[in-house]
Design a protein around this motif. Structure first.
Motif, PDB file in Angstrom:
ATOM      1  N   CYS A  94       9.482 -61.111  13.233  1.00  0.00           N
ATOM      2  CA  CYS A  94       8.477 -61.980  12.622  1.00  0.00           C
ATOM      3  C   CYS A  94       7.073 -61.449  12.917  1.00  0.00           C
ATOM      4  O   CYS A  94       6.918 -60.368  13.470  1.00  0.00           O
ATOM      5  CB  CYS A  94       8.640 -63.423  13.104  1.00  0.00           C
ATOM      6  SG  CYS A  94       8.004 -63.687  14.761  1.00  0.00           S
ATOM      7  N   ARG A  95       6.047 -62.217  12.585  1.00  0.00           N
ATOM      8  CA  ARG A  95       4.664 -61.739  12.745  1.00  0.00           C
ATOM      9  C   ARG A  95       4.286 -61.462  14.201  1.00  0.00           C
ATOM     10  O   ARG A  95       3.321 -60.776  14.476  1.00  0.00           O
ATOM     11  CB  ARG A  95       3.693 -62.783  12.180  1.00  0.00           C
ATOM     12  CG  ARG A  95       3.803 -62.919  10.677  1.00  0.00           C
ATOM     13  CD  ARG A  95       2.651 -63.755  10.171  1.00  0.00           C
ATOM     14  NE  ARG A  95       2.843 -64.067   8.781  1.00  0.00           N
ATOM     15  CZ  ARG A  95       3.409 -65.183   8.341  1.00  0.00           C
ATOM     16  NH1 ARG A  95       3.833 -66.094   9.204  1.00  0.00           N
ATOM     17  NH2 ARG A  95       3.564 -65.401   7.064  1.00  0.00           N
ATOM     18  N   TYR A  96       5.062 -62.013  15.107  1.00  0.00           N
ATOM     19  CA  TYR A  96       4.783 -61.792  16.526  1.00  0.00           C
ATOM     20  C   TYR A  96       4.769 -60.294  16.847  1.00  0.00           C
ATOM     21  O   TYR A  96       4.030 -59.836  17.720  1.00  0.00           O
ATOM     22  CB  TYR A  96       5.859 -62.515  17.358  1.00  0.00           C
ATOM     23  CG  TYR A  96       5.572 -62.584  18.829  1.00  0.00           C
ATOM     24  CD1 TYR A  96       4.330 -62.972  19.303  1.00  0.00           C
ATOM     25  CD2 TYR A  96       6.551 -62.265  19.751  1.00  0.00           C
ATOM     26  CE1 TYR A  96       4.069 -63.030  20.650  1.00  0.00           C
ATOM     27  CE2 TYR A  96       6.306 -62.327  21.111  1.00  0.00           C
ATOM     28  CZ  TYR A  96       5.059 -62.709  21.555  1.00  0.00           C
ATOM     29  OH  TYR A  96       4.805 -62.766  22.890  1.00  0.00           O
ATOM     30  N   GLY A 133      11.842 -76.359  17.696  1.00  0.00           N
ATOM     31  CA  GLY A 133      10.982 -75.630  16.763  1.00  0.00           C
ATOM     32  C   GLY A 133      10.413 -74.361  17.350  1.00  0.00           C
ATOM     33  O   GLY A 133      10.939 -73.805  18.322  1.00  0.00           O
ATOM     34  N   GLU A 134       9.291 -73.935  16.791  1.00  0.00           N
ATOM     35  CA  GLU A 134       8.654 -72.678  17.199  1.00  0.00           C
ATOM     36  C   GLU A 134       8.079 -72.852  18.603  1.00  0.00           C
ATOM     37  O   GLU A 134       7.398 -73.848  18.882  1.00  0.00           O
ATOM     38  CB  GLU A 134       7.562 -72.327  16.183  1.00  0.00           C
ATOM     39  CG  GLU A 134       7.037 -70.922  16.305  1.00  0.00           C
ATOM     40  CD  GLU A 134       5.866 -70.818  17.259  1.00  0.00           C
ATOM     41  OE1 GLU A 134       5.654 -69.729  17.802  1.00  0.00           O
ATOM     42  OE2 GLU A 134       5.172 -71.834  17.466  1.00  0.00           O
ATOM     43  N   ILE A 135       8.366 -71.890  19.472  1.00  0.00           N
ATOM     44  CA  ILE A 135       8.089 -72.074  20.896  1.00  0.00           C
ATOM     45  C   ILE A 135       6.622 -72.389  21.198  1.00  0.00           C
ATOM     46  O   ILE A 135       6.322 -73.270  22.004  1.00  0.00           O
ATOM     47  CB  ILE A 135       8.607 -70.858  21.723  1.00  0.00           C
ATOM     48  CG1 ILE A 135       8.489 -71.131  23.223  1.00  0.00           C
ATOM     49  CG2 ILE A 135       7.897 -69.557  21.336  1.00  0.00           C
ATOM     50  CD1 ILE A 135       9.317 -70.211  24.098  1.00  0.00           C
ATOM     51  N   CYS A 154       5.715 -69.921   9.208  1.00  0.00           N
ATOM     52  CA  CYS A 154       6.517 -69.313  10.293  1.00  0.00           C
ATOM     53  C   CYS A 154       7.901 -68.959   9.735  1.00  0.00           C
ATOM     54  O   CYS A 154       8.696 -69.838   9.396  1.00  0.00           O
ATOM     55  CB  CYS A 154       6.647 -70.294  11.459  1.00  0.00           C
ATOM     56  SG  CYS A 154       7.841 -69.762  12.688  1.00  0.00           S
ATOM     57  N   MET A 155       8.162 -67.668   9.645  1.00  0.00           N
ATOM     58  CA  MET A 155       9.370 -67.211   8.938  1.00  0.00           C
ATOM     59  C   MET A 155      10.673 -67.668   9.601  1.00  0.00           C
ATOM     60  O   MET A 155      11.531 -68.234   8.928  1.00  0.00           O
ATOM     61  CB  MET A 155       9.312 -65.691   8.782  1.00  0.00           C
ATOM     62  CG  MET A 155       8.115 -65.295   7.921  1.00  0.00           C
ATOM     63  SD  MET A 155       7.811 -63.550   7.809  1.00  0.00           S
ATOM     64  CE  MET A 155       7.351 -63.078   9.427  1.00  0.00           C
ATOM     65  N   PRO A 156      10.853 -67.466  10.923  1.00  0.00           N
ATOM     66  CA  PRO A 156      12.132 -67.888  11.514  1.00  0.00           C
ATOM     67  C   PRO A 156      12.382 -69.394  11.370  1.00  0.00           C
ATOM     68  O   PRO A 156      13.503 -69.818  11.096  1.00  0.00           O
ATOM     69  CB  PRO A 156      11.972 -67.514  12.995  1.00  0.00           C
ATOM     70  CG  PRO A 156      10.918 -66.469  13.022  1.00  0.00           C
ATOM     71  CD  PRO A 156       9.989 -66.788  11.909  1.00  0.00           C
TER      72      PRO A 156
HETATM   73  S1  SF4 Z   1       4.614 -68.745  14.419  1.00  0.00           S
HETATM   74 FE1  SF4 Z   1       6.581 -68.018  13.652  1.00  0.00          FE
HETATM   75  S2  SF4 Z   1       6.074 -66.169  12.485  1.00  0.00           S
HETATM   76 FE2  SF4 Z   1       4.338 -66.627  13.833  1.00  0.00          FE
HETATM   77  S3  SF4 Z   1       4.716 -65.486  15.696  1.00  0.00           S
HETATM   78 FE3  SF4 Z   1       5.552 -67.528  16.049  1.00  0.00          FE
HETATM   79  S4  SF4 Z   1       7.724 -67.340  15.429  1.00  0.00           S
HETATM   80 FE4  SF4 Z   1       6.665 -65.560  14.582  1.00  0.00          FE
END
Ligand code: SF4
Length: 363
Positions: A79-81, A216-218, A308-310
């Motif tokens: 992902c963008r990370y 969700g997203e960490i 956020c793709m994942p």
């Molecule tokens: S928000 Fe989503 S796409 Fe962006 S860095 Fe975090 S996991 Fe990756």
């Protein structure tokens, strides 16, 4: 060397304990705020996700407070990370911020030798012996485990408290007192005192509060500013909250990855719906949802940044879990335009739904 690092929930306490123990100046940037987000939004590319923008603002604020070096984590993930590290370098240059970056990457991506070289830069700035530095590392781990335990327990038991607001007050005081400590041993003592105090708050075990799992997203689930302080709001409503993904979970998970012994229960639980890693913590998000239903939680709230793709992958799978298990799940997407009022209304509507379901079950 004067270090700083972007905020990620309570990790600043562990970082402070670590660098105080190593005798290295550590500047805790202002807690994430509107100004940090505005700085990030001004310099970062529009399409980059919310965590980058807030973290960028944190670094600039740390730099303005006197830091000359910032520590960030990196990854080559899908992902963008994976782009964060290069993007931080370029965007900081664009903003005229002359700060050194130390990127702590996973050994599988950069090799153990390179990781040790980068960590060595920090270690060289310390006037402490090797043993004292190792002790500082252990104390920092103790700090993060303690604060995660205190926070997790307080947020869960808030639904059972007899006098409303007691656990929230304890949590706020605990963070405030720990943040004032310049000695890691003192910080551990303070945290242990607050841990003991958790037992002195009266709870009513016969209560049956609404119980919600946060997934969700960490970054967005750990950084309160990014999720518009959702856990505080839920505490105010008298909801019991559980969150499996915490900084101490992350450390344990990362340490066990090479042995393939990390998060076994989450991986097992996610197998039916998402058997592969797709980046970020999408698999954990699915596994945690399945486990939440098994553990008799009343519902799940997924939070992630716009684009956020994942988590978009996870969001597409969640309705199937909800349908199969007759289990309420709500997704909240956050970005710099998210309005507080609309956000709160959605949370209230979800709680309403959970309450009505619970009443029906009782009848
Ligand atoms: S928000 Fe989503 S796409 Fe962006 S860095 Fe975090 S996991 Fe990756």
């Amino acid at each position: 060397m004067k270090l700083t690092m972007p905020h990620l929930g309570n990790t600043y306490l562990a970082a402070k304990a670590l660098f105080d123990g190593m005798g290295i100046d550590f500047i805790v940037p202002e807690f994430s705020n509107r100004e940090a987000l505005e700085i990030g939004s001004k310099y970062a590319p529009d399409e980059i996700c919310l965590p980058f923008k807030i973290m960028f603002g944190n670094i600039i604020q740390g730099y303005k407070a006197g830091a000359d070096t910032a520590i960030i984590t990196g990854s080559c993930g899908p992902c963008r990370y994976g782009e964060y590290c290069e993007l931080f370098k370029n965007t900081l240059k664009k903003a005229g911020c002359n700060i050194n970056l130390i990127v702590v990457d996973q050994p599988k991506d950069i090799g153990i030798k390179e990781l040790l070289r980068r960590i060595g830069k920090i270690s060289e700035a310390s006037n402490k012996s090797r043993n004292e530095q190792i002790r500082a590392l252990f104390n920092a781990y103790k700090v993060i485990k303690l604060i995660d335990y205190i926070e997790g327990t307080a947020r869960y038991l808030a639904g059972y408290e007899v006098e409303k607001g007691q656990f929230k007050k304890l949590l706020q005081n605990c963070k405030k007192d720990a943040g004032k400590c310049d000695d890691p041993i003192k910080m551990i003592e303070v945290l242990e005192k607050h841990k003991r105090n958790l037992k002195h708050i009266k709870i009513d075990k016969d209560k049956d509060p609404i119980r919600i799992a946060i997934i969700g997203e960490i970054y967005t689930i750990l950084e309160p500013f990014a999720n518009l302080y959702i856990e505080d709001k839920l505490m105010d409503y008298g909801i019991s909250v559980k969150k499996g993904i915490t900084p101490s979970w992350w450390i344990k998970d990362a340490a066990l990855v090479p042995l393939k012994a990390n998060s076994i229960s989450i991986r097992r639980a996610s197998k039916e719906y998402l058997p592969l890693y797709v980046g970020g913590h999408a698999r954990e998000c699915i596994g945690e949802t399945v486990l939440a239903e098994k553990n008799n939680m009343d519902g799940v709230i997924q939070i992630f940044p716009l684009g956020c793709m994942p988590e978009i992958v996870a969001k597409a799978i969640l309705p199937q879990i909800s349908k199969d298990k007759n289990f309420p799940i709500m997704s909240l997407v956050v970005d710099e335009m998210t309005g507080e009022a609309g956000y709160a209304t959605r949370i209230e509507a979800f709680i309403d739904l959970l309450e009505r379901r619970k009443e029906k079950c009782i009848i």
